[in-house]
Design a protein around this motif. Structure first.
Motif, mmCIF file in Angstrom:
data_model
loop_
_atom_site.group_PDB
_atom_site.id
_atom_site.type_symbol
_atom_site.label_atom_id
_atom_site.label_comp_id
_atom_site.label_asym_id
_atom_site.label_seq_id
_atom_site.Cartn_x
_atom_site.Cartn_y
_atom_site.Cartn_z
ATOM 1 N N UNK A 31 0.892 -1.372 0.249
ATOM 2 C CA UNK A 31 0.046 -0.088 0.215
ATOM 3 C C UNK A 31 0.794 1.182 -0.013
ATOM 4 N N UNK A 32 0.140 2.302 -0.753
ATOM 5 C CA UNK A 32 1.135 3.625 -0.840
ATOM 6 C C UNK A 32 -0.098 4.809 -0.655
ATOM 7 N N UNK A 33 0.316 5.429 -0.193
ATOM 8 C CA UNK A 33 -0.188 6.892 -0.048
ATOM 9 C C UNK A 33 -0.128 7.787 -0.834
ATOM 10 N N UNK A 34 0.720 7.831 -1.537
ATOM 11 C CA UNK A 34 0.923 9.303 -2.617
ATOM 12 C C UNK A 34 2.109 8.914 -3.532
ATOM 13 N N UNK A 35 2.232 9.335 -4.771
ATOM 14 C CA UNK A 35 3.511 9.248 -5.565
ATOM 15 C C UNK A 35 4.709 8.436 -5.433
ATOM 16 N N UNK A 36 5.839 9.408 -4.674
ATOM 17 C CA UNK A 36 6.677 9.246 -4.528
ATOM 18 C C UNK A 36 7.174 7.487 -3.827
ATOM 19 N N UNK A 37 6.732 7.976 -2.779
ATOM 20 C CA UNK A 37 6.801 7.040 -1.767
ATOM 21 C C UNK A 37 6.478 5.006 -2.997
ATOM 22 N N UNK A 38 5.146 5.629 -3.642
ATOM 23 C CA UNK A 38 5.250 4.103 -4.548
ATOM 24 C C UNK A 38 6.191 4.184 -5.924
ATOM 25 N N UNK A 39 6.437 5.065 -5.961
ATOM 26 C CA UNK A 39 7.297 5.074 -7.324
ATOM 27 C C UNK A 39 8.801 4.481 -6.595
ATOM 28 N N UNK A 40 9.236 4.831 -5.643
ATOM 29 C CA UNK A 40 10.541 5.034 -4.706
ATOM 30 C C UNK A 40 10.249 2.341 -4.995
ATOM 31 N N UNK A 41 9.031 2.229 -4.252
ATOM 32 C CA UNK A 41 9.110 0.821 -4.082
ATOM 33 C C UNK A 41 9.008 0.197 -5.341
ATOM 34 N N UNK A 42 8.397 0.814 -6.623
ATOM 35 C CA UNK A 42 8.670 -0.365 -7.525
ATOM 36 C C UNK A 42 9.833 -0.200 -8.315
ATOM 37 N N UNK A 43 10.637 0.872 -7.686
ATOM 38 C CA UNK A 43 11.985 0.563 -8.648
ATOM 39 C C UNK A 43 12.394 -0.552 -8.045
ATOM 40 N N UNK A 44 12.248 -1.180 -6.750
ATOM 41 C CA UNK A 44 12.656 -1.507 -6.106
ATOM 42 C C UNK A 44 12.557 -2.734 -6.141
ATOM 43 N N UNK A 45 11.630 -2.579 -6.200
ATOM 44 C CA UNK A 45 10.766 -4.256 -6.552
ATOM 45 C C UNK A 45 9.341 -3.523 -7.286
ATOM 46 N N UNK A 46 9.435 -4.465 -8.493
ATOM 47 C CA UNK A 46 7.568 -4.505 -9.303
ATOM 48 C C UNK A 46 6.728 -5.620 -9.121
ATOM 49 N N UNK A 47 5.988 -4.711 -8.394
ATOM 50 C CA UNK A 47 4.894 -5.757 -8.650
ATOM 51 C C UNK A 47 4.865 -6.440 -9.095
ATOM 52 N N UNK A 48 3.098 -7.279 -9.519
ATOM 53 C CA UNK A 48 2.230 -8.165 -10.368
ATOM 54 C C UNK A 48 1.740 -7.422 -10.735
ATOM 55 N N UNK A 49 1.466 -6.666 -10.412
ATOM 56 C CA UNK A 49 -0.056 -5.317 -11.368
ATOM 57 C C UNK A 49 -0.137 -4.046 -10.690
ATOM 58 N N UNK A 50 -0.073 -3.268 -10.593
ATOM 59 C CA UNK A 50 -0.678 -1.801 -10.226
ATOM 60 C C UNK A 50 -1.517 -1.265 -10.453
ATOM 61 N N UNK A 51 -2.089 -0.873 -9.081
ATOM 62 C CA UNK A 51 -4.078 0.284 -9.498
ATOM 63 C C UNK A 51 -3.097 1.253 -8.150
ATOM 64 N N UNK A 52 -3.420 2.295 -9.418
ATOM 65 C CA UNK A 52 -3.896 3.607 -9.000
ATOM 66 C C UNK A 52 -4.998 4.327 -8.889
ATOM 67 N N UNK A 53 -4.388 5.402 -8.195
ATOM 68 C CA UNK A 53 -5.781 6.180 -8.183
ATOM 69 C C UNK A 53 -5.431 6.992 -8.818
ATOM 70 N N UNK A 54 -6.391 8.557 -9.025
ATOM 71 C CA UNK A 54 -5.953 9.408 -10.104
ATOM 72 C C UNK A 54 -5.126 10.335 -9.558
ATOM 73 N N UNK A 55 -5.960 10.431 -8.018
ATOM 74 C CA UNK A 55 -5.442 12.219 -7.351
ATOM 75 C C UNK A 55 -4.662 11.844 -6.074
ATOM 76 N N UNK A 56 -4.065 12.279 -6.405
ATOM 77 C CA UNK A 56 -2.589 11.594 -5.269
ATOM 78 C C UNK A 56 -2.458 12.723 -4.196
ATOM 79 N N UNK A 57 -3.347 12.995 -3.186
ATOM 80 C CA UNK A 57 -2.924 14.235 -2.653
ATOM 81 C C UNK A 57 -3.534 15.699 -3.077
ATOM 82 N N UNK A 58 -2.091 16.251 -3.120
ATOM 83 C CA UNK A 58 -2.856 17.723 -3.771
ATOM 84 C C UNK A 58 -2.098 17.553 -5.651
#
Length: 238
Positions: A31-58
């Motif tokens: 789970x991720x609440x913002x784009x930056x933390x998700x991007x860092x985690x995905x770069x280190x280890x890619x998930x099998x599928x990504x489910x994304x909200x469009x509006x993230x915080x600001x």
């Protein structure tokens, strides 16, 4: 084998609700609440599928930005948008940046799970080399590689999502007849409104035209659907 879902949603309650349900269906959820933390985690280890909200915080378009970044680093990662922004403009934008699916948060949790499982099945089929037909097909300036689900136009690879690859493949491998929206849904294993197929077609054209502004190989045939023109000198759709 447990499959991992990368879930990016800024609302804590909604995120936990989705995560609990997907966990109950046998998925491992990061789970991720913002784009930056998700991007860092995905770069280190890619998930099998990504489910994304469009509006993230600001960031009103945070999910779109993240999807575009993912398409550059892992072009075949299945990506689903799950958002309350379900207008045509938002849907087109999501498909244009490379989303494979675009679901409203009004969709049931069961439907979300089915869409995830369908995308994973398509992805696995490609990785296993089980795509039907010859491994490489040439249709005029277009080359389809079914082993890697890649498309080249005039010798240069075009960055397409899995959904867009299947739509192009369905059109180009049988250019003699127009394909209606239902046929293209079947080819891409998606179940969407016909106008969403039109949005996919616009996004595909935009991908090709970003590389070749003269691209005009997909003709719209009113009342029938879409047809691939194997000869780029044929008359194009308006």
């Amino acid at each position: 084998m447990t499959r991992t879902v990368g879930l990016v949603e800024d609302d804590d309650v909604i995120r936990e609700n989705y995560a609990d349900f997907l966990t109950s269906r046998g998925f491992s959820v990061r789970q991720f609440a913002d784009r930056h933390s998700a991007a860092r985690s995905f770069a280190a280890q890619q998930p099998d599928v990504a489910v994304l909200d469009v509006a993230l915080g600001d960031e009103r378009d945070g999910g779109f930005i993240l999807c575009a970044e993912l398409r550059r680093s892992c072009p075949k990662l299945p990506v689903i948008f799950l958002t309350s922004y379900d207008g045509d403009t938002d849907r087109i934008s999501g498909l244009r940046v490379g989303g494979d699916d675009y679901l409203s948060k009004d969709s049931s949790l069961e439907f979300l799970a089915v869409r995830i499982e369908t995308l994973l099945h398509r992805h696995d089929t490609l990785l296993e080399g089980a795509a039907p037909g010859p491994p490489e097909i040439e249709v005029g300036p277009l080359t389809l590689d079914s082993r890697r689900a890649t498309v080249a136009w005039k010798g240069q690879q075009v960055a397409l999502s899995l959904t867009h690859y299947w739509i192009v493949s369905a059109l180009a491998t049988d250019p003699s007849e127009a394909k209606n929206p239902q046929q293209l849904m079947d080819a891409a294993s998606i179940h969407v409104a016909p106008n969403t197929i039109a949005a996919h077609i616009r996004a595909i054209r935009a991908r090709f035209r970003a590389q070749d502004p003269t691209f005009d190989a997909i003709r719209t045939e009113r009342g029938r659907g879409y047809r691939w023109l194997p000869d780029p000198d044929d008359p194009s759709d308006p």
